[in-house]
Design a protein around this motif. Structure first.
Motif, PDB file in Angstrom:
ATOM      1  N   ASP A   1     -19.484  65.975  52.658  1.00  0.00           N
ATOM      2  CA  ASP A   1     -20.932  66.111  52.471  1.00  0.00           C
ATOM      3  C   ASP A   1     -21.208  66.930  51.209  1.00  0.00           C
ATOM      4  O   ASP A   1     -20.401  67.788  50.829  1.00  0.00           O
ATOM      5  CB  ASP A   1     -21.579  66.805  53.684  1.00  0.00           C
ATOM      6  N   GLU A   2     -22.371  66.675  50.603  1.00  0.00           N
ATOM      7  CA  GLU A   2     -22.650  67.303  49.309  1.00  0.00           C
ATOM      8  C   GLU A   2     -23.845  68.249  49.364  1.00  0.00           C
ATOM      9  O   GLU A   2     -24.847  67.959  50.028  1.00  0.00           O
ATOM     10  CB  GLU A   2     -22.892  66.214  48.250  1.00  0.00           C
ATOM     11  N   VAL A   3     -23.699  69.374  48.661  1.00  0.00           N
ATOM     12  CA  VAL A   3     -24.783  70.348  48.518  1.00  0.00           C
ATOM     13  C   VAL A   3     -25.065  70.480  47.026  1.00  0.00           C
ATOM     14  O   VAL A   3     -24.144  70.630  46.226  1.00  0.00           O
ATOM     15  CB  VAL A   3     -24.389  71.722  49.121  1.00  0.00           C
TER      16      VAL A   3
ATOM     17  N   LEU B   1     -28.161  62.989  41.018  1.00  0.00           N
ATOM     18  CA  LEU B   1     -27.109  63.597  41.852  1.00  0.00           C
ATOM     19  C   LEU B   1     -27.176  63.139  43.314  1.00  0.00           C
ATOM     20  O   LEU B   1     -26.221  63.285  44.063  1.00  0.00           O
ATOM     21  CB  LEU B   1     -27.211  65.131  41.825  1.00  0.00           C
ATOM     22  N   PHE B   2     -28.331  62.589  43.717  1.00  0.00           N
ATOM     23  CA  PHE B   2     -28.492  62.238  45.140  1.00  0.00           C
ATOM     24  C   PHE B   2     -27.715  60.981  45.507  1.00  0.00           C
ATOM     25  O   PHE B   2     -27.691  60.007  44.757  1.00  0.00           O
ATOM     26  CB  PHE B   2     -29.976  62.028  45.467  1.00  0.00           C
ATOM     27  N   ASN B   3     -27.089  61.033  46.669  1.00  0.00           N
ATOM     28  CA  ASN B   3     -26.489  59.829  47.254  1.00  0.00           C
ATOM     29  C   ASN B   3     -26.496  60.018  48.771  1.00  0.00           C
ATOM     30  O   ASN B   3     -27.043  61.008  49.268  1.00  0.00           O
ATOM     31  CB  ASN B   3     -25.064  59.605  46.704  1.00  0.00           C
ATOM     32  N   GLU B   4     -25.898  59.116  49.496  1.00  0.00           N
ATOM     33  CA  GLU B   4     -26.010  59.182  50.971  1.00  0.00           C
ATOM     34  C   GLU B   4     -25.251  60.378  51.569  1.00  0.00           C
ATOM     35  O   GLU B   4     -25.465  60.731  52.732  1.00  0.00           O
ATOM     36  CB  GLU B   4     -25.596  57.849  51.633  1.00  0.00           C
ATOM     37  N   ARG B   5     -24.400  61.039  50.742  1.00  0.00           N
ATOM     38  CA  ARG B   5     -23.662  62.198  51.265  1.00  0.00           C
ATOM     39  C   ARG B   5     -24.406  63.525  50.997  1.00  0.00           C
ATOM     40  O   ARG B   5     -23.984  64.576  51.443  1.00  0.00           O
ATOM     41  CB  ARG B   5     -22.263  62.265  50.649  1.00  0.00           C
ATOM     42  N   THR B   6     -25.520  63.466  50.234  1.00  0.00           N
ATOM     43  CA  THR B   6     -26.252  64.698  49.908  1.00  0.00           C
ATOM     44  C   THR B   6     -26.939  65.228  51.162  1.00  0.00           C
ATOM     45  O   THR B   6     -27.719  64.510  51.794  1.00  0.00           O
ATOM     46  CB  THR B   6     -27.316  64.416  48.813  1.00  0.00           C
TER      47      THR B   6
END
Ligand code: PLP
Length: 403
Positions: A113-115, A159-164
């Motif tokens: 997951d991304e922050v 930078l946004f994607n489904e893991r953000t």
């Protein structure tokens, strides 16, 4: 218009001399000085109402609890929160961000997951996420800056994607005194169903905050930067997030029932306030915010912005002056030629001028500039144009000494 000379009378520390010179305190982004009413609030609490909150049926405990909860309501109104139970008392911005990294992280985040954070974050909005990365394998994405030292909004959107899963950014840079377009950042994140934490350490003392207008999911601030004592701060979180999040610390007050087999947790805000809280600090924070309200945050902001504009104008008269970013708030960072910031700071100190030098706990930003650090002057309600003049004269003297 605010009269800083009148305001100064309320701050006992400002009457001091340093090395025989009147103290000129321009390190307010690090911490503010305290008005007498806040100092009195601490002393009165210990002299008249001190007792542990939420625990006793006795009179003192009830009065202390009422004042503590009253302080929570003052904070709620100060930042425009919908409910007082969305206000969690912490030790400050650093602890508030660590709380979210830990509790939000434990509840909602998993490996991969991304922050999203930014290049201009304070270490307290970098390291807790790195610790989470080391613990569960999240990925940190960093918003770059444009050539004029602003958040690169196009890069941010990309930078946004489904893991953000979360965005965590500063409202105002503690190094450059630049205000970020956080409302727009929040809108963009919400279009991707991603919640946002706003680090308000450098905005709450200077800008009218309305967390509902911003639609911030989390907002964090430190009391000591807004005329309150050290050791007390705030985490605001939307009820829906705080209710869903696992507790941070375990202990007294955050529980409903404790059995060896199973413990159930208290309701908000107590679920996140394990142990004896700093109720005296919270009461004094309430007093500090009332003091700010009595002057008016808009008036304070206008005064500080006037000082910043004046300082930028005067500093620019000095040859080889480099100012970082386009400060629009209450702080300005600069370097003169190749004079090391620490050397300049030492000379100014001997003239009674307290300014901050170094990396300001924002090493990635300082690395981005490729410099050893900056000199930062930061303003509060009690600073004057005369103090800016003395600062500028002091810098000119230092430049002569070095040339
Ligand atoms: N974030 C920013 C933007 C800051 O300027 C600071 C302190 O200077 C912090 C976080 C950390 O605040 P504290 O040390 O009060 O927890």
């Amino acid at each position: 218009m605010l009269n800083p000379q009148e305001i100064r009378k309320e701050f006992p520390i400002l009457t001091q001399t340093v090395y025989g010179k009147p103290l000129i305190y321009l390190d307010n982004a690090a911490t503010t000085q305290k008005p007498q009413c806040v100092i009195d609030a601490i002393s009165n609490a210990y002299c008249t109402i001190n007792a542990n909150v939420h625990r006793g049926v006795h009179h003192l405990s009830q009065v202390a609890t009422e004042e503590f909860e009253q302080a929570r309501s003052i904070v709620q109104q100060f930042i425009g929160a919908a409910h007082s139970h969305e206000i969690i008392f912490t030790r400050g911005t650093t602890e508030s961000i660590n709380l979210v990294a830990s509790s939000f992280g434990n509840t909602f985040l998993k490996e991969g997951d991304e922050v999203i954070i930014s290049t201009m974050e304070h270490h307290s909005n970098i390291v807790p996420w790195q610790m989470l990365r080391d613990r569960i394998g999240i990925v940190l994405r960093v918003i770059p800056l444009t050539s004029d030292e602003k958040l690169d909004m196009e890069a941010y959107k990309a930078l946004f994607n489904e893991r953000t899963k979360l965005v965590s950014i500063a409202h105002v840079s503690n190094v450059m005194g630049v205000t970020n377009p956080v409302k727009e950042c929040i809108e963009i994140a919400h279009n991707h169903n991603v919640p946002v934490l706003i680090d308000g350490a450098q905005s709450a003392p200077h800008i009218k905050i309305d967390v509902q207008v911003l639609d911030a999911d989390f907002f964090v601030m430190s009391g000591h930067k807004v005329y309150a004592p050290t050791g007390i701060g705030v985490l605001y979180g939307k009820e829906k997030w705080l209710n869903a999040m696992q507790p941070y610390h375990g202990g007294g007050e955050m529980i409903q029932t404790v059995r060896f087999e199973k413990t159930t947790y208290n309701e908000l805000p107590y679920k996140f306030e394990a142990g004896t809280p700093d109720y005296v600090g919270a009461i004094a924070l309430g007093k500090a915010l009332e003091w700010v309200n009595s002057i008016g945050i808009e008036k304070i902001a206008a005064h500080e912005q006037m000082l910043t504009r004046y300082a930028v104008e005067k500093l620019r008269e000095i040859p080889q002056m480099r100012i970082f970013g386009k400060p629009d708030g209450a702080a300005v960072s600069f370097l003169v030629g190749d004079i090391h910031p620490a050397d300049l700071g030492t000379i100014l100190d001997h003239l009674g001028i307290a300014i901050r030098t170094g990396h300001h706990c924002a090493q990635p930003l300082i690395d981005h500039f490729g410099i050893p650090g900056t000199v930062r002057a930061s303003f509060a309600a009690y600073n004057t144009k005369e103090e800016v003049d003395i600062l500028v004269e002091g810098i000119k003297r230092a430049v002569k000494m070095f040339s």
